[in-house]
Design an enzyme around this catalytic site. Structure first.
Site, PDB file in Angstrom:
ATOM      1  N   GLU A   1     -34.766  41.565 -41.733  1.00  0.00           N
ATOM      2  CA  GLU A   1     -34.087  41.318 -40.461  1.00  0.00           C
ATOM      3  C   GLU A   1     -34.990  40.533 -39.513  1.00  0.00           C
ATOM      4  OE1 GLU A   1     -31.248  41.375 -39.290  1.00  0.00           O
ATOM      5  OE2 GLU A   1     -30.072  43.160 -39.727  1.00  0.00           O
TER       6      GLU A   1
ATOM      7  N   ASP B   1     -24.956  34.213 -39.308  1.00  0.00           N
ATOM      8  CA  ASP B   1     -24.452  35.572 -39.132  1.00  0.00           C
ATOM      9  C   ASP B   1     -23.021  35.686 -39.646  1.00  0.00           C
ATOM     10  OD1 ASP B   1     -25.134  38.203 -38.264  1.00  0.00           O
ATOM     11  OD2 ASP B   1     -23.829  37.955 -36.527  1.00  0.00           O
TER      12      ASP B   1
ATOM     13  N   TYR C   1     -28.775  46.578 -34.231  1.00  0.00           N
ATOM     14  CA  TYR C   1     -28.161  45.717 -33.224  1.00  0.00           C
ATOM     15  C   TYR C   1     -27.765  46.516 -31.983  1.00  0.00           C
ATOM     16  CZ  TYR C   1     -27.886  41.207 -35.651  1.00  0.00           C
ATOM     17  OH  TYR C   1     -28.202  40.005 -36.235  1.00  0.00           O
TER      18      TYR C   1
ATOM     19  N   TYR D   1     -22.568  44.283 -28.351  1.00  0.00           N
ATOM     20  CA  TYR D   1     -23.292  45.313 -29.100  1.00  0.00           C
ATOM     21  C   TYR D   1     -23.639  46.529 -28.243  1.00  0.00           C
ATOM     22  CZ  TYR D   1     -23.401  41.986 -32.866  1.00  0.00           C
ATOM     23  OH  TYR D   1     -23.011  41.127 -33.867  1.00  0.00           O
TER      24      TYR D   1
ATOM     25  N   CYS E   1     -29.360  46.649 -39.556  1.00  0.00           N
ATOM     26  CA  CYS E   1     -28.329  45.840 -38.911  1.00  0.00           C
ATOM     27  C   CYS E   1     -27.379  46.720 -38.109  1.00  0.00           C
ATOM     28  CB  CYS E   1     -27.557  45.040 -39.955  1.00  0.00           C
ATOM     29  SG  CYS E   1     -26.244  44.033 -39.235  1.00  0.00           S
TER      30      CYS E   1
END
Length: 222
Positions: A210, A45, A140, A168, A136
Site C-alpha cells: 500500500e 485505484d 483508508y 472515507y 485498504c
C-alpha cells in the site's frame, strides 16, 4: 486473552505509520498534491477496485458458513453496484472518461498489491485474505480520520481533495471499516501465537505494498 486487529498494527507500527502518514496523504490533506498525481492514483485505484471485487468473490469461495458467504457477497455487490459507479463518476469530475479507464494498463504497484492479495487468499484461508485486504479496507478509514485531526488539513472548497477525505470519513465507509475490524477481532482472538506470526507477515507485506501504491501516485510511475 486472544489477539486483536490492533495487535497487527502494533507489530508493524513503523510500516503502518509510513502508510497512514505518507507524503501523498499529507499533500492530499493540505490540498497541495499535484493534480496529475491524483489523477494517476484515481485511474489505478479504479483497476484496484476491480481486483478488490475479485478478492471478495474469492472470499465467497473460501467461506465456510452462510454468514461468511453473505458477508462476502454483500461486499462484492457493494463494489459492483455502487462503489465502481461512484468511482467512475468521481473520475469524470477529474476529466477521466470511462473509456480511458477501460483501456488503462496496470502500473507495477497495482499489479503487485492486487496479485499479492489474490495469491494470499488462494494459498491461505479466509482470515489470510481478510488480513491482506485490511490495510485498504481499514486503512483508508483511518487515514481519513487521521487527516481530520491534523492542523494542516484544508477543508471545504479550498481543498480540491476534500471530497475524497469526506468519502472515507463518511458513515458508509466508517461502518464498513468497523464491521471489518470486528470480524478480524473475533477471528484473531482464536489464533495461536505461531499463526499470529504468519498473519503479521501477511499484514506487513500488504501494508508495504500500500505504501508503494501511494508512492506510485506521487511519482506518477508505471
Amino acid at each position: 486473552m486472544g489477539y486483536r486487529f490492533d495487535d497487527l498494527k502494533t507489530a508493524c507500527k513503523d510500516d503502518w505509520a509510513r502508510y497512514i502518514e505518507h507524503d501523498f496523504v499529507r499533500q492530499l490533506g493540505a490540498g497541495t498534491l499535484p493534480a496529475d498525481a491524483f489523477r494517476h492514483y484515481l485511474q489505478q485505484d479504479y483497476l484496484f477496485l476491480i481486483h478488490f471485487a475479485r478478492a471478495f468473490a474469492l472470499a465467497m469461495y473460501k467461506s465456510r458458513t452462510l454468514d461468511e458467504l453473505r458477508q462476502a457477497y454483500g461486499e462484492l455487490k457493494a463494489i459492483l453496484d455502487m462503489e465502481l459507479d461512484l468511482h467512475i463518476g468521481y473520475c469524470r469530475e477529474w476529466g477521466i472518461s470511462e473509456e480511458t479507464l477501460a483501456a488503462l494498463p496496470e502500473a507495477r504497484a497495482t499489479l503487485a498489491y492486487t496479485r499479492y492479495v489474490l495469491d494470499t487468499g488462494n494459498r491461505g484461508d479466509l482470515l489470510d485474505l481478510h488480513v491482506a485486504i485490511s490495510p485498504c479496507l481499514i486503512g483508508y478509514g483511518e487515514i481519513a480520520n487521521w487527516l481530520n485531526r491534523q492542523p494542516f488539513t484544508v477543508r471545504g472548497q479550498d481543498n480540491p481533495f476534500a471530497a475524497w477525505i469526506a468519502m472515507y470519513a463518511g458513515d458508509d465507509f466508517q461502518q464498513a471499516m468497523g464491521r471489518e475490524h470486528d470480524w478480524l477481532d473475533a477471528r484473531l482472538a482464536e489464533v495461536t501465537p505461531a499463526r499470529f506470526s504468519e498473519l503479521v507477515n501477511v499484514f506487513r507485506h500488504a501494508t508495504r505494498l500500500e505504501i508503494d501504491f501511494w508512492q506510485m501516485g506521487l511519482d506518477q510511475s508505471d
